[in-house]
Design a protein around this motif. Structure first.
Motif, PDB file in Angstrom:
ATOM      1  N   ARG A 114     -10.985  -0.717  -7.818  1.00 32.59           N
ATOM      2  CA  ARG A 114     -10.379   0.363  -8.595  1.00 32.59           C
ATOM      3  C   ARG A 114      -9.444   1.223  -7.737  1.00 32.59           C
ATOM      4  O   ARG A 114      -8.391   1.661  -8.201  1.00 32.59           O
ATOM      5  CB  ARG A 114     -11.481   1.212  -9.207  1.00 32.59           C
ATOM      6  N   ALA A 115      -9.818   1.471  -6.486  1.00 32.21           N
ATOM      7  CA  ALA A 115      -8.987   2.303  -5.611  1.00 32.21           C
ATOM      8  C   ALA A 115      -7.621   1.665  -5.386  1.00 32.21           C
ATOM      9  O   ALA A 115      -6.597   2.365  -5.347  1.00 32.21           O
ATOM     10  CB  ALA A 115      -9.697   2.556  -4.284  1.00 32.21           C
ATOM     11  N   VAL A 116      -7.577   0.341  -5.250  1.00 33.82           N
ATOM     12  CA  VAL A 116      -6.297  -0.352  -5.055  1.00 33.82           C
ATOM     13  C   VAL A 116      -5.445  -0.238  -6.316  1.00 33.82           C
ATOM     14  O   VAL A 116      -4.251   0.064  -6.246  1.00 33.82           O
ATOM     15  CB  VAL A 116      -6.525  -1.831  -4.669  1.00 33.82           C
ATOM     16  N   THR A 117      -6.063  -0.451  -7.459  1.00 33.93           N
ATOM     17  CA  THR A 117      -5.341  -0.334  -8.730  1.00 33.93           C
ATOM     18  C   THR A 117      -4.797   1.077  -8.918  1.00 33.93           C
ATOM     19  O   THR A 117      -3.637   1.258  -9.313  1.00 33.93           O
ATOM     20  CB  THR A 117      -6.262  -0.707  -9.906  1.00 33.93           C
ATOM     21  N   GLU A 118      -5.612   2.087  -8.606  1.00 36.51           N
ATOM     22  CA  GLU A 118      -5.164   3.478  -8.744  1.00 36.51           C
ATOM     23  C   GLU A 118      -4.035   3.794  -7.759  1.00 36.51           C
ATOM     24  O   GLU A 118      -3.094   4.518  -8.107  1.00 36.51           O
ATOM     25  CB  GLU A 118      -6.337   4.435  -8.539  1.00 36.51           C
ATOM     26  N   LEU A 119      -4.124   3.257  -6.557  1.00 34.84           N
ATOM     27  CA  LEU A 119      -3.065   3.450  -5.567  1.00 34.84           C
ATOM     28  C   LEU A 119      -1.744   2.882  -6.089  1.00 34.84           C
ATOM     29  O   LEU A 119      -0.708   3.560  -6.077  1.00 34.84           O
ATOM     30  CB  LEU A 119      -3.444   2.788  -4.244  1.00 34.84           C
ATOM     31  N   ILE A 120      -1.789   1.660  -6.563  1.00 39.13           N
ATOM     32  CA  ILE A 120      -0.576   0.997  -7.058  1.00 39.13           C
ATOM     33  C   ILE A 120      -0.009   1.747  -8.261  1.00 39.13           C
ATOM     34  O   ILE A 120       1.194   2.031  -8.320  1.00 39.13           O
ATOM     35  CB  ILE A 120      -0.861  -0.478  -7.391  1.00 39.13           C
ATOM     36  N   ASN A 121      -0.858   2.092  -9.213  1.00 35.79           N
ATOM     37  CA  ASN A 121      -0.382   2.819 -10.395  1.00 35.79           C
ATOM     38  C   ASN A 121       0.207   4.171 -10.005  1.00 35.79           C
ATOM     39  O   ASN A 121       1.253   4.565 -10.542  1.00 35.79           O
ATOM     40  CB  ASN A 121      -1.514   2.984 -11.413  1.00 35.79           C
TER      41      ASN A 121
END
Length: 185
Positions: free
Chosen positions: A99-106
């Motif tokens: 989730r942290a990677v997805t939130e970073l990218i978004n």
């Protein structure tokens, strides 16, 4: 996403105290840095995960007042940005449920049009040596080469910065090395 530095890698890192060095996760969150890195770039902020992410720092956060900043020529900046976005894409592919990677990218896509554009390109570029000028708040410009070692089994990146021998940059790193070796009073 792995954040643990294997013991053998830690021993290698400990022996490289004469160069600014930091360890990052596959998504470029800082895991640790040596004192010389801290003298050159500042120490990681404990409570602020996004500001401790190299890609977020480049695309979304201006340097704090009084902190070092990095300057690159247009060609070097373009190559660095394309390389980092490409590497973040590889991390996102390896950790699709993080989730942290997805939130970073978004967050980066929403915050920075350049990142958003690069993200849509789907480039796959290798990590390569880069060249930059660190503008230190006290010492001024320090021209450095940067190498990235990837520790595959641990899925970590080790970033090393080098100054050419017998240059003003080498002298400035020597001053920072002395400062890093002196215990705080």
């Amino acid at each position: 996403m792995p954040r643990e530095v294997p013991p053998g890698v830690q021993r290698m890192i400990d022996r490289m105290s004469d160069t600014p060095l930091a360890v990052f996760t596959a998504s470029w969150d800082i895991v640790q840095s040596n004192p010389l890195w801290g003298e050159l770039f500042g120490s990681p902020v404990e409570a602020d995960a996004r500001s401790n992410n190299l890609i977020w720092g480049h695309f979304a956060t201006p340097p704090a007042p009084g902190a070092s900043r990095i300057e690159r020529g247009a060609a070097h900046a373009d190559a660095f940005e394309r390389m980092m976005v490409s590497d973040l894409r590889r991390a996102a592919d390896r950790y699709p449920d993080d989730r942290a990677v997805t939130e970073l990218i978004n967050g980066l896509r929403e915050t920075n049009p350049r990142f958003a554009d690069l993200w849509t390109r789907y480039e796959t570029l290798p990590l390569e040596r880069s060249h930059k000028t660190v503008v230190h708040p006290e010492l001024g410009e320090i021209v450095l080469d940067c190498d990235i070692m990837t520790i595959e089994r641990a899925d970590l990146h080790i970033v090393l910065n080098w100054a050419a021998p017998d240059t003003g940059a080498a002298e400035k790193l020597a001053l920072l090395r002395e400062r890093a070796a002196t215990p705080a009073s």
